[in-house]
Design an enzyme around this catalytic site. Structure first.
Site, PDB file in Angstrom:
ATOM      1  NE  ARG A  33      39.759 -76.885  64.429  1.00  0.00           N
ATOM      2  CZ  ARG A  33      40.198 -76.284  65.529  1.00  0.00           C
ATOM      3  NH1 ARG A  33      40.182 -74.980  65.631  1.00  0.00           N
ATOM      4  NH2 ARG A  33      40.643 -76.997  66.541  1.00  0.00           N
ATOM      5  CB  SER A  60      38.040 -71.148  66.087  1.00  0.00           C
ATOM      6  OG  SER A  60      38.267 -70.781  67.409  1.00  0.00           O
ATOM      7  CD  GLU A  81      28.736 -63.607  63.721  1.00  0.00           C
ATOM      8  OE1 GLU A  81      27.908 -62.699  63.960  1.00  0.00           O
ATOM      9  OE2 GLU A  81      29.486 -64.086  64.586  1.00  0.00           O
ATOM     10  CG  PHE A 106      27.372 -67.840  65.041  1.00  0.00           C
ATOM     11  CD1 PHE A 106      26.158 -68.011  65.695  1.00  0.00           C
ATOM     12  CD2 PHE A 106      28.538 -68.163  65.724  1.00  0.00           C
ATOM     13  CE1 PHE A 106      26.105 -68.494  67.008  1.00  0.00           C
ATOM     14  CE2 PHE A 106      28.495 -68.645  67.030  1.00  0.00           C
ATOM     15  CZ  PHE A 106      27.282 -68.811  67.672  1.00  0.00           C
ATOM     16  CG  HIS A 132      33.265 -74.881  65.999  1.00  0.00           C
ATOM     17  ND1 HIS A 132      34.546 -74.781  65.510  1.00  0.00           N
ATOM     18  CD2 HIS A 132      33.370 -74.707  67.339  1.00  0.00           C
ATOM     19  CE1 HIS A 132      35.374 -74.545  66.512  1.00  0.00           C
ATOM     20  NE2 HIS A 132      34.704 -74.512  67.628  1.00  0.00           N
ATOM     21  NE  ARG A 190      36.837 -77.446  69.643  1.00  0.00           N
ATOM     22  CZ  ARG A 190      37.113 -78.549  70.341  1.00  0.00           C
ATOM     23  NH1 ARG A 190      36.488 -79.676  70.061  1.00  0.00           N
ATOM     24  NH2 ARG A 190      38.002 -78.527  71.328  1.00  0.00           N
TER      25      ARG A 190
HETATM   26  C1  LIG Z   1      27.150 -64.713  67.125  1.00  0.00           C
HETATM   27  C2  LIG Z   1      28.441 -65.203  67.647  1.00  0.00           C
HETATM   28  N1  LIG Z   1      29.547 -65.003  66.925  1.00  0.00           N
HETATM   29  C3  LIG Z   1      30.742 -65.472  67.342  1.00  0.00           C
HETATM   30  C4  LIG Z   1      30.849 -66.143  68.526  1.00  0.00           C
HETATM   31  C5  LIG Z   1      32.193 -66.684  68.985  1.00  0.00           C
HETATM   32  N2  LIG Z   1      32.687 -65.896  70.114  1.00  0.00           N
HETATM   33  C6  LIG Z   1      32.504 -66.288  71.378  1.00  0.00           C
HETATM   34  S1  LIG Z   1      33.107 -65.194  72.495  1.00  0.00           S
HETATM   35  C7  LIG Z   1      33.681 -64.180  71.269  1.00  0.00           C
HETATM   36  C8  LIG Z   1      34.428 -62.914  71.618  1.00  0.00           C
HETATM   37  C9  LIG Z   1      33.594 -62.014  72.443  1.00  0.00           C
HETATM   38  O1  LIG Z   1      34.316 -60.909  72.848  1.00  0.00           O
HETATM   39  P1  LIG Z   1      33.848 -60.136  74.163  1.00  0.00           P
HETATM   40  O2  LIG Z   1      32.392 -59.893  74.036  1.00  0.00           O
HETATM   41  O3  LIG Z   1      34.701 -58.952  74.340  1.00  0.00           O
HETATM   42  O4  LIG Z   1      34.061 -61.180  75.317  1.00  0.00           O
HETATM   43  P2  LIG Z   1      35.442 -61.460  76.107  1.00  0.00           P
HETATM   44  O5  LIG Z   1      36.437 -61.938  75.108  1.00  0.00           O
HETATM   45  O6  LIG Z   1      35.841 -60.177  76.704  1.00  0.00           O
HETATM   46  O7  LIG Z   1      35.091 -62.502  77.098  1.00  0.00           O
HETATM   47  C10 LIG Z   1      33.367 -64.707  70.029  1.00  0.00           C
HETATM   48  C11 LIG Z   1      33.700 -64.068  68.748  1.00  0.00           C
HETATM   49  C12 LIG Z   1      29.659 -66.326  69.257  1.00  0.00           C
HETATM   50  N3  LIG Z   1      29.643 -66.991  70.413  1.00  0.00           N
HETATM   51  N4  LIG Z   1      28.493 -65.829  68.802  1.00  0.00           N
END
Ligand SMILES: Cc1ncc(C[n+]2csc(CCOP(=O)(O)OP(=O)(O)O)c2C)c(N)n1
Ligand SMILES: Cc1ncc(C[n+]2csc(CCOP(=O)(O)OP(=O)(O)O)c2C)c(N)n1
Ligand SMILES: [Mg+2]
Ligand SMILES: [Mg+2]
Lengths: 338, 316, 338, 316
Positions: A33, A60, A81, A106, A132, A190
């Protein structure tokens, strides 16, 4: 054919192939990456119509480098996405070269319809980065371990799919993908993996590279499995078995000639990928051979199951993705030669 | 620094090695297409003049469909007034002689199945000869059943047909224009109303508002019909305007079968700053053809030759 | 090997295979989607926990039959393929057997992430029906011609994928899929295609059916291409070439034994599918053969391009999906035998 | 007519042939897990009692994460009050001794990455021994990095981890309960706020409202943080409440770090008829740990052993 018999028959080729190619050595470890991230910055420096879209994990998948350097050409898309792929299409149809990167699970699955219709059918110059890749993701577990992208992307007409083997190649491949016209997907990982190619190691979209010569069997690998293949091949050399190692960094368009040549000169093939054993690189190789030169193939990959949490190394071992597994597969493949 | 460009327009690849279909001279004569003069695009057109163009588009939709023997009647007829106003009322800049002109405004048909109205509009504007309308859905026609950019038809900015995707593409174009190229081009996109149940519409809306894309104007063809029935029965969409307001759009609700109201709407949209606009255009599916009007069963059916004849007499 | 040589060598097998199997005849034409619709009604009659979800095209994918008969167990989801798949998952995790059907392009691509994580990783008992398979869709054109589902679905662990060959089999397959535990995908088409199987023609998930015996070559086909294969095989019989025809209605789990048997007994294989030539049935067969019994394979399928508008027949011919193409492929395959 | 059933719970397949990880006795002693008595679920708990449970959950989150050496701290700590109120305040029916009891209410964690708080909640309720918390993210643990139903952990209703999916599954469950099985079970689902930029959230919302699923209660953890920064910088979400209102939800906005407000919210949700409820719970990411609070950089990081020690002293 017993292993002893294998050894004997393989002896014949030793002299002709030994020592002809530079031996690849590991010089540190770095995740692919980072190569993607650095390559994207190079593209940004070269061309002012290269732009990047963020999917809330820029740190990431290393689009963060581009974001820092070219904030005016970076656009956050939130966690969308599917639509980020569409926005990228709109940018591409406006003459830009948009990169959108997120986790491969994704980047290839949340937007498959968008890749198919908006990106591929439009022949839009969109570049998707899928991070990843594989179960070496580790602790995040099955949902985040992308093991299906090769099948999903290579079935789409017009798509180009590149899976670089180490940091250096990831950087080169990213630059090449940016300069190449058409909808492309680049897959990277990753976790830190061995770096072993050099700045001047050749890379060309659509061309397999021979990383080690040999005529007893050929391992056709992509991504970090190329290193595992090399380790296996070097170890087998000590046993007198000369294994060719092909770095099949481009899955689509596929270097069919290199595959046929390997089969006709070696007579036994092993494919190795950090991907489902179904419909991936192994499948692509099997298709070519079935059409042009039938030969025994042993498949190294995840055996049609989901991954899970654990340390990357632990998982690679459990799922059979180490040089040890490649070695055993080579022996099985040779034993199947007629 | 350089711009890396690759020639991409027109693609016009089609089915390699096959020739394009051509309508017979008899057919062209039947519809009087040979001596058609394209309509101009001008703010000076009266409402009556624009309505006349809308009716011309409607007649062409009927001709396209009866010759194709398959395809979508309802949505295209219902939205013809929107297309007439947008393409001929001076709201969109384009050059039919140079369809890929860099300065053009762009239109993305998110509801790809409604392409008969777009094709008819483009032909009425002179992007290509009307005769080509009679090749709709035929083997290797540039007029695909759903827009295919690979065919290189002038005026088709993107392939569409999978609902919910075109709006996101339009957002990307608007983003390119406003924030990357920093020009004054505008982007328009039309969605069906059933289409807005697709989540990508809301993702695209959020992104457009986040980036304050005031050069984007989307139109929802609010005909209350989709394939399986009335929209509120298939999937409740109301209150549509409130949804887009909550997604930070400037919302204009209007009668989408009124040229006068549509003109106001497009004029208002042009002035909005800092947010994208959504015109919720209330239309009747099948507008102008008595036996089709407001009937969802005409979503995806062509008229029979007999029905087409009746329709053409009604659409004057 | 010339065609003449082929004929001579194939003569050897004629006697042993001729006349052993019933000859399939066309008895009318009917689209497989009607079999899906009728099968779903049978399931609804048998089990009260079978439910169906609509994606605004119930009249095209024939969930309309179920809707009319069991309005209380039918739920409209609007146009939300991704979330309809999730809602189906929630129903399955509640002990129901939900069917969600829409066009294959959207049934496999708009919801790929949902199929992967919610349906397959959960091992949820969801049944997806993908209609409008292949370019025989006709006038709607490329966006609506699903040619990628086999690759996309078969790469997912836990999934079952069934592609019935005609109306009768579609009905049987739908019932079987409903009674089988696990996440399943069933693929069916829009246009009328020959009906040739009967109520008592055997169908079992995971088992290939031999529809014609022969040892000169084997055609492994799925969907309406099975009929094209039979026509080709009967015509070739007149030329003295005895072709086995396997109906590979289940792509996953794959009947590996039948494939290996066909290769070892016939020595030459043709695969035929209304799907991309990449990563589909042909790929699945090539994978098995590469691993177990290398043999020459000729692939019939769409050659890595998108479809387009036209009449179904016109398109089938242009894209090389007719019995004529199968015939030519059989000859090529036999010529490649060693 | 018959019901066709297949045994599906628990799956508990895991990594075939591998044994489950087990924490050392020393570690269990260190955290005093051996003699832990689960908390009860009762409307009689005082606010103070629920807050105590929330803090217990928070301490366990810290322990899980410091042992796992990777994982998500911020969201789990911020939402601990929501979990304490929901699971221990008498709003959810469950039986820890019969986790797959047919009559149970169900919870789907749409924001799968926040599983440390769910695991800690389940352990504090007695679904499984607390010691298992120390196996989070380890090879073949039932506590996967994102919930994996294949592991068969009691209380995990569905695999999640791809944002935007869990809500749709919860909608399917609520639909099953209300419209197919016609029982009085309730379904809860928690999403992150960044998560609601996923279009499937809006599809699911539309479907839930269309089918009037008043047995569905979703909670948005409105902490204004996501991975790349503050939500309004990454993707503008406001006005969140208006969005759900326009999607025909009953919306309750409350302080998600106030047990009292959360109790009112869940009680109100229970009474709503004819529409689903969305509780927009305003929380602070990392709540309770001074150096994490309201800092998005703690979204996906575990504490170091030193930081964990400080955190545990703060979380009393
Ligand atoms: C479909 C998808 N896209 C990206 C991710 C990567 N990802 C995991 S948590 C996150 C941020 C989520 O933000 P929020 O819902 O506000 O949760 P918080 O940071 O407050 O825990 C991302 C982008 C994922 N798990 N699933
Ligand atoms: C992703 C996707 N799902 C389903 C379809 C099939 N389909 C085509 S048009 C249509 C109905 C659209 O309704 P609406 O947007 O209101 O258009 P109208 O019927 O008014 O023309 C559907 C479901 C599609 N083209 N794309
Ligand atoms: Mg409509
Ligand atoms: Mg958040």
């Amino acid at each position: 054919m017993s292993v002893t018999a294998v050894k004997e028959s393989s002896m014949v080729n030793t002299a002709s192939t030994n020592g002809q190619m530079p031996r690849y050595e590991m010089h540190g470890k770095k995740a692919t990456r980072f190569g993607f991230g650095e390559g994207l910055v190079v593209l940004g420096e070269r061309y002012d119509n290269v732009v990047a879209l963020g999917g809330d994990i820029t740190g990431s998948v290393m689009t963060s480098y581009f974001k820092e350097k070219f904030p005016d050409r970076f656009f956050s898309m939130g966690i969308t996405e599917a639509t980020a792929t569409l926005v990228a299409t709109g940018l591409a149809l406006s003459g830009h070269i948009p990169f959108f990167a997120t986790y491969g699970a994704f980047a290839s699955c949340r937007n498959t319809d968008m890749i198919r219709i908006s990106m591929a059918y439009n022949d839009a110059n969109v570049k998707i980065g899928g991070g990843h890749a594989g179960i070496s993701v580790g602790e995040d577990g099955a949902t985040h371990q992308a093991l299906e992208e090769i099948a999903i992307i290579r079935v789409m007409p017009n798509m180009t799919l590149v899976v670089p083997c180490d940091f250096n190649e990831a950087k080169k491949a990213t630059i090449a993908v940016g300069e190449y016209y058409g909808p492309c997907y680049i897959r990277f990982g990753r976790s830190d993996v061995p770096s072993f190619t050099h700045e001047d190691t050749p890379f060309e979209i659509g061309k397999a590279q021979t990383f080690k010569d040999g005529n007893d069997a050929a391992v056709i690998a992509c991504g970090p499995m190329v290193w595992e293949a090399l380790v296996a091949a070097y170890e087998l050399e000590a046993e007198g078995i000369n294994v060719r190692v092909l770095n099949m960094a481009t899955i689509k368009p596929l270097d069919r000639a290199a595959i046929v040549k390997a089969a006709s000169e070696c007579g036994a093939i092993v494919t190795a990928e950090e991907h489902q054993i179904t419909a991936g690189l192994g499948g692509a190789v099997a298709e070519v051979l079935a059409q042009e030169h039938p030969a025994p193939v042993e498949f190294i990959g995840v055996k049609d199951t989901f991954g899970g949490s654990g340390k990357p190394d632990e998982l690679m071992e459990f799922f059979g993705l180490t040089s040890k597994d490649v070695k055993a597969a080579v022996k099985r493949a040779i034993a199947r030669k007629r | 620094m350089a711009r890396l460009t690759h020639k991409t327009y027109p693609l016009a690849t089609g089915f390699h090695g096959s020739s394009r279909p051509t309508p017979s001279p008899e057919l062209m004569a039947k519809y009087g297409y040979a001596d058609f003069k394209p309509f101009s695009n001008s703010a000076d057109h009266s409402d009556a003049a624009l309505l006349e163009i809308a009716q011309s588009i409607r007649r062409d939709i009927i001709r396209e469909l009866v010759e194709a023997k398959s395809g979508h009647s309802g949505g295209p007829l219902g939205s013809a007034d929107i297309f007439a106003t947008l393409y001929f009322g001076g709201f969109m800049r384009y050059d039919v002689n140079n369809p890929w002109w860099e300065g053009r405004d762009r239109f993305v048909l998110s509801a790809g199945h409604m392409c008969p109205v777009l094709y008819a509009t483009l032909a009425n504007a002179g992007f290509f000869p009307k005769s080509e309308l009679l090749t709709l859905r035929k083997f290797n026609s540039r007029l695909q059943g759903h827009p295919g950019r690979d065919m290189g038809l002038p005026g088709i900015e993107s392939s569409t047909g999978s609902l919910g995707q075109g709006l996101g593409i339009a957002v990307g174009m608007a983003l390119a224009d406003k924030l990357v190229d920093k020009n004054d081009r505008r982007v328009f996109s039309l969605t069906g109303d059933g289409e807005i149940s697709e989540g990508e519409i809301w993702e695209a809306a959020m992104i457009a508002a986040h980036w304050e894309l005031d050069n984007l104007c989307m139109i929802v063809d609010r005909n209350n019909c989709q394939i399986d029935g009335r929209t509120e029965d298939v999937m409740k969409l109301n209150p549509v305007g409130d949804k887009f307001k909550a997604f930070n759009f400037h919302v204009i609700e209007c009668n989408g079968n009124s040229i006068a109201e549509l003109r106001h709407a497009f004029a208002e949209a042009r002035e909005v700053k800092g947010r994208p606009t959504c015109i919720v255009a209330e239309t009747y599916m099948g507008r102008g053809v008595s036996f089709m009007e407001d009937d969802y069963r005409w979503h995806g059916k062509p008229p029979t030759p007999e029905q087409a004849e009746v329709a053409l007499t009604e659409l004057v």
